[in-house]
Design a protein around this motif. Structure first.
Motif, PDB file in Angstrom:
ATOM      1  N   VAL A  67      17.020  30.026  21.632  1.00  0.00           N
ATOM      2  CA  VAL A  67      16.939  29.699  23.063  1.00  0.00           C
ATOM      3  C   VAL A  67      17.686  28.409  23.404  1.00  0.00           C
ATOM      4  O   VAL A  67      17.611  27.932  24.537  1.00  0.00           O
ATOM      5  N   ASN A  68      18.423  27.870  22.422  1.00  0.00           N
ATOM      6  CA  ASN A  68      19.118  26.589  22.647  1.00  0.00           C
ATOM      7  C   ASN A  68      19.841  26.524  23.997  1.00  0.00           C
ATOM      8  O   ASN A  68      19.847  25.493  24.650  1.00  0.00           O
ATOM      9  N   ASP A  69      20.471  27.641  24.386  1.00  0.00           N
ATOM     10  CA  ASP A  69      21.273  27.605  25.606  1.00  0.00           C
ATOM     11  C   ASP A  69      20.570  28.176  26.830  1.00  0.00           C
ATOM     12  O   ASP A  69      21.174  28.320  27.889  1.00  0.00           O
ATOM     13  N   LEU A  70      19.275  28.498  26.689  1.00  0.00           N
ATOM     14  CA  LEU A  70      18.537  29.032  27.844  1.00  0.00           C
ATOM     15  C   LEU A  70      18.083  27.904  28.761  1.00  0.00           C
ATOM     16  O   LEU A  70      17.627  26.871  28.307  1.00  0.00           O
ATOM     17  N   GLU A  71      18.186  28.149  30.058  1.00  0.00           N
ATOM     18  CA  GLU A  71      17.676  27.197  31.046  1.00  0.00           C
ATOM     19  C   GLU A  71      16.148  27.107  30.928  1.00  0.00           C
ATOM     20  O   GLU A  71      15.505  28.089  30.552  1.00  0.00           O
ATOM     21  N   PRO A  72      15.572  25.955  31.308  1.00  0.00           N
ATOM     22  CA  PRO A  72      14.107  25.829  31.259  1.00  0.00           C
ATOM     23  C   PRO A  72      13.396  26.974  31.977  1.00  0.00           C
ATOM     24  O   PRO A  72      12.412  27.514  31.477  1.00  0.00           O
ATOM     25  N   LYS A  73      13.909  27.387  33.116  1.00  0.00           N
ATOM     26  CA  LYS A  73      13.212  28.409  33.913  1.00  0.00           C
ATOM     27  C   LYS A  73      13.218  29.778  33.224  1.00  0.00           C
ATOM     28  O   LYS A  73      12.413  30.640  33.542  1.00  0.00           O
ATOM     29  N   ASP A  74      14.126  29.951  32.256  1.00  0.00           N
ATOM     30  CA  ASP A  74      14.191  31.242  31.570  1.00  0.00           C
ATOM     31  C   ASP A  74      13.398  31.252  30.267  1.00  0.00           C
ATOM     32  O   ASP A  74      13.497  32.192  29.479  1.00  0.00           O
ATOM     33  N   ARG A  75      12.631  30.188  30.011  1.00  0.00           N
ATOM     34  CA  ARG A  75      11.950  30.100  28.707  1.00  0.00           C
ATOM     35  C   ARG A  75      10.477  30.494  28.750  1.00  0.00           C
ATOM     36  O   ARG A  75       9.812  30.489  27.742  1.00  0.00           O
ATOM     37  N   ASP A  76       9.934  30.772  29.915  1.00  0.00           N
ATOM     38  CA  ASP A  76       8.528  31.171  30.054  1.00  0.00           C
ATOM     39  C   ASP A  76       7.568  30.159  29.419  1.00  0.00           C
ATOM     40  O   ASP A  76       6.613  30.488  28.734  1.00  0.00           O
ATOM     41  N   VAL A  77       7.889  28.904  29.662  1.00  0.00           N
ATOM     42  CA  VAL A  77       7.146  27.796  29.084  1.00  0.00           C
ATOM     43  C   VAL A  77       6.615  26.958  30.240  1.00  0.00           C
ATOM     44  O   VAL A  77       7.353  26.670  31.179  1.00  0.00           O
ATOM     45  N   ALA A  78       5.328  26.626  30.224  1.00  0.00           N
ATOM     46  CA  ALA A  78       4.790  25.760  31.273  1.00  0.00           C
ATOM     47  C   ALA A  78       4.474  24.405  30.671  1.00  0.00           C
ATOM     48  O   ALA A  78       3.787  24.301  29.674  1.00  0.00           O
ATOM     49  N   MET A  79       5.018  23.360  31.288  1.00  0.00           N
ATOM     50  CA  MET A  79       4.846  22.030  30.718  1.00  0.00           C
ATOM     51  C   MET A  79       3.996  21.170  31.637  1.00  0.00           C
ATOM     52  O   MET A  79       4.215  21.129  32.846  1.00  0.00           O
TER      53      MET A  79
END
Ligand SMILES: Nc1ncnc2c1ncn2[C@@H]1O[C@H](COP(=O)(O)OP(=O)(O)OP(=O)(O)O)[C@@H](O)[C@H]1O
Ligand SMILES: [Mg+2]
Length: 348
Positions: A67-79
């Motif tokens: 996922v190195n090149d995936l945008e934050p919004k495409d990572r399904d991660v909530a911070m």
């Protein structure tokens, strides 16, 4: 499902190394805690997983995909951030709802989701308030609710309890643990509070200056610290550590003589305050009392030996004057040995 792999991940700014060679697989649904002092690279590691910070070296994989090149919004991660970054012009309700709107989630489900999330963090009565009208702890809970409402695959939480008072901290800590279990979400949680780490984690990663020192269950880290840094970071009080010399199978320092199973030479010896006890006659450590602390459930006795302050937990009824001599029993089998120079653990 979300398994996260960090493969030799590193972060540099110019010649400064923020995170060095972080290599770990975080299992689906695992609760992993990153623990370490200020500046050791915890937030940086989180931000790389979230995609908010570029990786200088290595790869990050989620469920086997880089996922190195995936945008934050495409990572399904909530911070949940250390600084909670709420929208000042929206009330609590709208702040919590915001991620649902942005992600185009069916609007008919919003009210239910927002109310469920806000109830989990006990904000039901504050939904109409703006962030400026909330206490720090309340704002922090809004940030938590905003992450919960998204139902992500991965929770990244960066010191989410740092602004709560002691009591709320303990209850919110329990809520977070329960939540992560209930929502079955892989969680990476950053703290510099070792008690939080011990109580929440499936596994703890102890970091120092960008370098992982040890990875293990709370019990492993507590019972078998890999080096003196980990030993002195975990536990309340931290492990007693004394510099001395082994001579003819006996560890010696000022006021200290403990038989050990080690070769002759300089060494650091450690033991936990609750493992030693007051000796009936002459024990392995005999020194004047430096201070007494009444903890309620126990009395903590400190003595000064070999340049270090050593604490031993005694019965709550124990009383004595400062300066009076005491003697402790420190059996060989409760002692931890570390190399004098590197601080690395010796033996099992
Ligand atoms: N943009 C940047 N440029 C240069 N150095 C940075 C940058 N961001 C962070 N650092 C440095 O990287 C190191 C790790 O920072 P990080 O924020 O990850 O620490 P932390 O473990 O989260 O600490 P804290 O507990 O204080 O939040 C620190 O020494 C910090 O000064
Ligand atoms: Mg930080």
């Amino acid at each position: 499902m979300a398994e996260i792999q960090l493969r030799n991940v590193g972060k540099r700014w110019g010649s400064f190394v923020g995170v060095h060679n972080f290599d770990l697989t975080i299992a689906d649904r695992e609760f992993l805690v990153l623990l370490g002092p200020s500046g050791c690279g915890k937030t940086t590691t989180m931000r790389m997983i979230a995609g908010l910070e570029d990786v200088t070296e290595g790869e990050i994989l989620v469920d086997g995909k880089v996922v190195n090149d995936l945008e934050p919004k495409d990572r399904d991660v909530a911070m949940v951030f250390q600084s909670y970054a709420l929208y000042p012009n929206m009330n609590v309700y709208e702040n919590i709802r915001f991620p649902l709107k942005v992600r185009g989630i069916d609007a008919s489900t919003h009210d239910d989701k927002v109310r469920r999330a806000s109830a989990m963090v006990e904000l039901d009565d504050f939904l109409h308030r703006k962030p400026a009208e909330l206490s720090g702890g309340q704002r922090q809970r809004v940030a938590l609710a905003r992450a919960i409402v998204r139902e992500p695959n991965v929770f990244l939480m960066d010191e989410p309890l740092s602004n709560l008072d002691a009591k709320l901290r303990v209850s919110t800590r329990a809520q977070i643990k329960n939540l992560s279990h209930e929502l079955a979400v892989t969680t990476i949680y950053v703290t510099h509070d070792q008690i939080e780490a011990m109580t929440l984690a499936d596994r703890v990663v102890v970091m120092k200056q960008g370098v992982v020192q040890q990875v293990g269950s709370p019990t492993e880290i507590y019972d078998r610290p890999a080096n003196t840094f980990v030993a002195s970071f975990i536990g309340s009080p931290a492990m007693n550590l004394m510099d001395g010399k082994v001579l003819d199978g006996v560890f010696r320092a000022e006021h200290v003589e403990i038989p050990v199973d080690a070769l002759d030479g300089p060494m650091t010896l450690g033991f936990r305050a609750e493992d030693a006890s007051l000796a009936e006659g002459k024990g392995q450590i005999t020194a004047p009392i430096y201070t007494l602390e009444l903890l309620g459930d126990a009395t903590m006795i400190s003595v000064r030996v070999g340049g270090a302050l050593v604490s031993v937990k005694a019965d709550k009824a124990f009383r004595a004057e400062i300066g009076e001599p005491v003697s402790f029993s420190v059996p060989t089998e409760i002692c931890h040995l570390f190399e004098a120079e590197s601080g690395a653990r010796i033996g099992g």
